[in-house]
Design a protein around this motif. Structure first.
Motif, PDB file in Angstrom:
ATOM      1  N   LEU A  23      12.152 -32.909  30.296  1.00  0.00           N
ATOM      2  CA  LEU A  23      11.571 -34.067  29.603  1.00  0.00           C
ATOM      3  C   LEU A  23      10.047 -34.052  29.688  1.00  0.00           C
ATOM      4  O   LEU A  23       9.365 -34.297  28.690  1.00  0.00           O
ATOM      5  N   LYS A  24       9.528 -33.763  30.863  1.00  0.00           N
ATOM      6  CA  LYS A  24       8.075 -33.728  31.036  1.00  0.00           C
ATOM      7  C   LYS A  24       7.445 -32.690  30.113  1.00  0.00           C
ATOM      8  O   LYS A  24       6.461 -32.972  29.420  1.00  0.00           O
ATOM      9  N   THR A  25       8.041 -31.502  30.083  1.00  0.00           N
ATOM     10  CA  THR A  25       7.525 -30.429  29.232  1.00  0.00           C
ATOM     11  C   THR A  25       7.598 -30.807  27.760  1.00  0.00           C
ATOM     12  O   THR A  25       6.627 -30.624  27.005  1.00  0.00           O
ATOM     13  N   LEU A  26       8.729 -31.355  27.340  1.00  0.00           N
ATOM     14  CA  LEU A  26       8.888 -31.737  25.935  1.00  0.00           C
ATOM     15  C   LEU A  26       7.918 -32.847  25.544  1.00  0.00           C
ATOM     16  O   LEU A  26       7.360 -32.833  24.440  1.00  0.00           O
ATOM     17  N   ARG A  27       7.715 -33.804  26.430  1.00  0.00           N
ATOM     18  CA  ARG A  27       6.772 -34.895  26.132  1.00  0.00           C
ATOM     19  C   ARG A  27       5.350 -34.367  25.994  1.00  0.00           C
ATOM     20  O   ARG A  27       4.598 -34.822  25.128  1.00  0.00           O
ATOM     21  N   GLU A  28       4.977 -33.420  26.861  1.00  0.00           N
ATOM     22  CA  GLU A  28       3.646 -32.825  26.763  1.00  0.00           C
ATOM     23  C   GLU A  28       3.479 -32.085  25.436  1.00  0.00           C
ATOM     24  O   GLU A  28       2.441 -32.200  24.775  1.00  0.00           O
ATOM     25  N   LYS A  29       4.503 -31.334  25.039  1.00  0.00           N
ATOM     26  CA  LYS A  29       4.453 -30.637  23.756  1.00  0.00           C
ATOM     27  C   LYS A  29       4.368 -31.622  22.602  1.00  0.00           C
ATOM     28  O   LYS A  29       3.653 -31.387  21.627  1.00  0.00           O
ATOM     29  N   SER A  34      -1.377 -30.990  16.883  1.00  0.00           N
ATOM     30  CA  SER A  34      -1.219 -29.935  15.882  1.00  0.00           C
ATOM     31  C   SER A  34       0.215 -29.804  15.351  1.00  0.00           C
ATOM     32  O   SER A  34       0.472 -28.963  14.492  1.00  0.00           O
ATOM     33  N   LEU A  35       1.142 -30.617  15.832  1.00  0.00           N
ATOM     34  CA  LEU A  35       2.532 -30.509  15.384  1.00  0.00           C
ATOM     35  C   LEU A  35       2.735 -31.160  14.025  1.00  0.00           C
ATOM     36  O   LEU A  35       2.170 -32.208  13.737  1.00  0.00           O
ATOM     37  N   ASP A  36       3.573 -30.523  13.211  1.00  0.00           N
ATOM     38  CA  ASP A  36       3.924 -31.144  11.936  1.00  0.00           C
ATOM     39  C   ASP A  36       5.071 -32.132  12.170  1.00  0.00           C
ATOM     40  O   ASP A  36       5.620 -32.223  13.262  1.00  0.00           O
ATOM     41  N   ALA A  37       5.427 -32.864  11.147  1.00  0.00           N
ATOM     42  CA  ALA A  37       6.436 -33.920  11.258  1.00  0.00           C
ATOM     43  C   ALA A  37       7.812 -33.361  11.646  1.00  0.00           C
ATOM     44  O   ALA A  37       8.541 -33.980  12.417  1.00  0.00           O
ATOM     45  N   ILE A  38       8.146 -32.198  11.132  1.00  0.00           N
ATOM     46  CA  ILE A  38       9.456 -31.609  11.429  1.00  0.00           C
ATOM     47  C   ILE A  38       9.533 -31.206  12.898  1.00  0.00           C
ATOM     48  O   ILE A  38      10.516 -31.503  13.588  1.00  0.00           O
ATOM     49  N   ARG A  39       8.513 -30.552  13.402  1.00  0.00           N
ATOM     50  CA  ARG A  39       8.501 -30.138  14.819  1.00  0.00           C
ATOM     51  C   ARG A  39       8.492 -31.361  15.728  1.00  0.00           C
ATOM     52  O   ARG A  39       9.167 -31.378  16.760  1.00  0.00           O
ATOM     53  N   THR A  40       7.740 -32.390  15.365  1.00  0.00           N
ATOM     54  CA  THR A  40       7.718 -33.628  16.152  1.00  0.00           C
ATOM     55  C   THR A  40       9.098 -34.263  16.194  1.00  0.00           C
ATOM     56  O   THR A  40       9.565 -34.690  17.248  1.00  0.00           O
ATOM     57  N   ALA A  41       9.781 -34.307  15.058  1.00  0.00           N
ATOM     58  CA  ALA A  41      11.127 -34.876  15.006  1.00  0.00           C
ATOM     59  C   ALA A  41      12.089 -34.066  15.866  1.00  0.00           C
ATOM     60  O   ALA A  41      12.945 -34.633  16.558  1.00  0.00           O
ATOM     61  N   GLU A  42      11.964 -32.749  15.835  1.00  0.00           N
ATOM     62  CA  GLU A  42      12.829 -31.908  16.662  1.00  0.00           C
ATOM     63  C   GLU A  42      12.615 -32.200  18.149  1.00  0.00           C
ATOM     64  O   GLU A  42      13.571 -32.372  18.908  1.00  0.00           O
ATOM     65  N   LEU A  43      11.361 -32.266  18.559  1.00  0.00           N
ATOM     66  CA  LEU A  43      11.068 -32.544  19.959  1.00  0.00           C
ATOM     67  C   LEU A  43      11.578 -33.920  20.370  1.00  0.00           C
ATOM     68  O   LEU A  43      12.131 -34.087  21.462  1.00  0.00           O
ATOM     69  N   ARG A  44      11.407 -34.898  19.507  1.00  0.00           N
ATOM     70  CA  ARG A  44      11.908 -36.244  19.826  1.00  0.00           C
ATOM     71  C   ARG A  44      13.428 -36.255  19.958  1.00  0.00           C
ATOM     72  O   ARG A  44      13.977 -36.948  20.811  1.00  0.00           O
ATOM     73  N   GLY A  45      14.109 -35.467  19.149  1.00  0.00           N
ATOM     74  CA  GLY A  45      15.559 -35.355  19.260  1.00  0.00           C
ATOM     75  C   GLY A  45      15.971 -34.718  20.575  1.00  0.00           C
ATOM     76  O   GLY A  45      16.913 -35.174  21.229  1.00  0.00           O
ATOM     77  N   ARG A  46      15.274 -33.670  20.973  1.00  0.00           N
ATOM     78  CA  ARG A  46      15.571 -33.011  22.246  1.00  0.00           C
ATOM     79  C   ARG A  46      15.286 -33.951  23.416  1.00  0.00           C
ATOM     80  O   ARG A  46      16.052 -33.994  24.386  1.00  0.00           O
ATOM     81  N   ILE A  47      14.219 -34.722  23.320  1.00  0.00           N
ATOM     82  CA  ILE A  47      13.905 -35.705  24.356  1.00  0.00           C
ATOM     83  C   ILE A  47      15.028 -36.740  24.454  1.00  0.00           C
ATOM     84  O   ILE A  47      15.471 -37.091  25.547  1.00  0.00           O
ATOM     85  N   ALA A  48      15.502 -37.199  23.318  1.00  0.00           N
ATOM     86  CA  ALA A  48      16.576 -38.202  23.306  1.00  0.00           C
ATOM     87  C   ALA A  48      17.844 -37.687  23.979  1.00  0.00           C
ATOM     88  O   ALA A  48      18.518 -38.428  24.704  1.00  0.00           O
TER      89      ALA A  48
END
Length: 73
Positions: A23-29, A34-48
Protein backbone atom coordinates in the motif's frame (compact mmCIF):
# COMPACT_ATOMS: atom_id res chain seq x y z
CA UNK A 1 -14.56 -26.82 1.08
CA UNK A 2 -14.69 -24.19 3.82
CA UNK A 3 -11.62 -22.67 5.45
CA UNK A 4 -11.19 -20.56 8.57
CA UNK A 5 -8.82 -17.61 8.57
CA UNK A 6 -6.92 -16.97 11.79
CA UNK A 7 -6.20 -13.27 12.05
CA UNK A 8 -4.01 -13.80 15.11
CA UNK A 9 -1.59 -16.15 13.36
CA UNK A 10 1.98 -15.25 12.45
CA UNK A 11 1.07 -15.96 8.83
CA UNK A 12 -1.69 -13.32 8.86
CA UNK A 13 0.59 -10.80 10.57
CA UNK A 14 3.28 -11.38 7.93
CA UNK A 15 0.72 -11.03 5.15
CA UNK A 16 -0.64 -7.83 6.70
CA UNK A 17 2.88 -6.39 6.91
CA UNK A 18 3.44 -7.17 3.23
CA UNK A 19 0.08 -5.62 2.35
CA UNK A 20 0.93 -2.45 4.29
CA UNK A 21 4.27 -2.21 2.47
CA UNK A 22 2.54 -2.70 -0.89
CA UNK A 23 0.00 0.00 0.00
CA UNK A 24 2.77 2.43 0.89
CA UNK A 25 4.55 1.80 -2.41
CA UNK A 26 1.37 2.09 -4.46
CA UNK A 27 0.36 5.32 -2.71
CA UNK A 28 3.78 6.83 -3.40
CA UNK A 29 3.49 5.87 -7.07
CA UNK A 30 -0.03 7.28 -7.20
CA UNK A 31 1.22 10.65 -5.93
CA UNK A 32 3.32 11.09 -9.07
CA UNK A 33 2.16 14.03 -11.17
CA UNK A 34 3.34 12.32 -14.36
CA UNK A 35 0.70 9.54 -14.32
CA UNK A 36 -2.10 9.54 -16.85
CA UNK A 37 -5.71 8.90 -15.85
CA UNK A 38 -5.61 5.21 -16.80
CA UNK A 39 -2.48 4.47 -14.74
CA UNK A 40 -3.91 6.44 -11.80
CA UNK A 41 -7.14 4.44 -11.97
CA UNK A 42 -5.18 1.18 -12.06
CA UNK A 43 -3.15 2.14 -9.00
CA UNK A 44 -6.28 3.21 -7.13
CA UNK A 45 -7.86 -0.15 -7.92
CA UNK A 46 -4.82 -2.02 -6.63
CA UNK A 47 -4.85 0.12 -3.49
CA UNK A 48 -8.52 -0.69 -2.94
CA UNK A 49 -7.85 -4.44 -3.17
CA UNK A 50 -5.07 -4.31 -0.56
CA UNK A 51 -7.26 -2.20 1.72
CA UNK A 52 -10.10 -4.70 1.34
CA UNK A 53 -7.77 -7.53 2.29
CA UNK A 54 -6.56 -5.65 5.37
CA UNK A 55 -10.17 -4.97 6.41
CA UNK A 56 -11.04 -8.69 6.62
CA UNK A 57 -10.45 -8.91 10.39
CA UNK A 58 -12.90 -6.05 10.96
CA UNK A 59 -15.58 -7.98 9.08
CA UNK A 60 -14.98 -11.21 10.98
CA UNK A 61 -16.91 -12.66 13.91
CA UNK A 62 -15.92 -12.16 17.56
CA UNK A 63 -13.79 -15.32 17.43
CA UNK A 64 -11.60 -13.37 15.01
CA UNK A 65 -12.11 -15.73 12.08
CA UNK A 66 -14.02 -15.62 8.82
CA UNK A 67 -15.34 -18.37 6.59
CA UNK A 68 -14.13 -18.31 3.00
CA UNK A 69 -16.14 -20.14 0.36
CA UNK A 70 -14.35 -21.02 -2.89
CA UNK A 71 -15.87 -19.28 -5.92
CA UNK A 72 -14.92 -21.88 -8.50
CA UNK A 73 -12.61 -19.70 -10.58
Amino acid sequence: MTQQLDFTSPTWRALAEQAEAALKTLREKNDSASLDAIRTAELRGRIAVWKELLALPEKSNPANSVTVEPRGY
